[in-house]
Design a protein around this motif. Sequence first.
Motif, short mmCIF file in Angstrom:
data_model
loop_
_atom_site.label_atom_id
_atom_site.label_comp_id
_atom_site.label_asym_id
_atom_site.label_seq_id
_atom_site.Cartn_x
_atom_site.Cartn_y
_atom_site.Cartn_z
N ALA A 1 86.67 -77.91 73.55
CA ALA A 1 85.85 -78.40 72.44
C ALA A 1 84.67 -79.23 72.95
N ALA A 2 84.91 -80.05 73.96
CA ALA A 2 83.82 -80.83 74.56
C ALA A 2 82.79 -79.88 75.17
N ASP B 1 91.65 -83.18 65.06
CA ASP B 1 90.52 -83.91 64.51
C ASP B 1 89.32 -83.86 65.47
N TYR B 2 89.58 -83.98 66.76
CA TYR B 2 88.54 -83.95 67.78
C TYR B 2 87.79 -82.61 67.74
N ILE B 3 88.55 -81.53 67.70
CA ILE B 3 87.93 -80.20 67.67
C ILE B 3 87.05 -80.05 66.44
N ARG B 4 87.58 -80.43 65.30
CA ARG B 4 86.83 -80.34 64.04
C ARG B 4 85.54 -81.17 64.10
N GLU B 5 85.62 -82.39 64.61
CA GLU B 5 84.44 -83.26 64.69
C GLU B 5 83.44 -82.75 65.72
N ALA B 6 83.91 -82.25 66.85
CA ALA B 6 83.01 -81.69 67.86
C ALA B 6 82.26 -80.49 67.30
N GLU B 7 82.95 -79.66 66.54
CA GLU B 7 82.31 -78.52 65.89
C GLU B 7 81.23 -78.98 64.90
N ARG B 8 81.56 -80.00 64.13
CA ARG B 8 80.61 -80.52 63.16
C ARG B 8 79.36 -81.05 63.87
N LEU B 9 79.58 -81.80 64.94
CA LEU B 9 78.45 -82.35 65.70
C LEU B 9 77.65 -81.26 66.40
N ALA B 10 78.30 -80.18 66.79
CA ALA B 10 77.60 -79.07 67.44
C ALA B 10 76.65 -78.39 66.47
N ALA B 11 76.99 -78.44 65.19
CA ALA B 11 76.16 -77.76 64.18
C ALA B 11 74.96 -78.60 63.76
N THR B 12 74.92 -79.86 64.18
CA THR B 12 73.79 -80.73 63.77
C THR B 12 72.71 -80.78 64.82
#
Length: 136
Positions: free
Chosen positions: A54-55, A125-136
């Motif tokens: 995810a990172a 939660d980490y995976i979900r948040e990393a994905e969200r940040l990747a989309a921004t």
Amino acid sequence: MSRTLRQPTAETAADRAAALFADARALHDAALARLDAGDIRDAAEKAWCATKRAADGLIVARTGEEPAKSPITTQELRRLARLDDGVSRLTGHYHTARDVLHGDCFYLGLCERADIRTLLGETSDYIREAERLAAT
């Protein structure tokens, strides 16, 4: 240490990031299955690998380049964290996963089932948040 990143080749950075996030989710699912089967050490290692993938997905999405090795992932994540508070909030779990899941539990066998189950929830939660940040 010099920065060593690989340029994605045939696929776009967005495609590669999506593949890394899909792999992270699959590894997380495998970690849950291994924990349910009683293999705490393998569950911990798979959870660490999910965090790492995810990172890497976040790094690819933000830079267009994939870290060649784990220390480069750590270095790039720290660099991105200096630029974005959202990424900064992810670094705590990343380091805990590396140290506790990968180091203490997988390599040394110092595992508590309840701790690993908690960290598996945090990994999701980490995976979900990393994905969200990747989309921004």
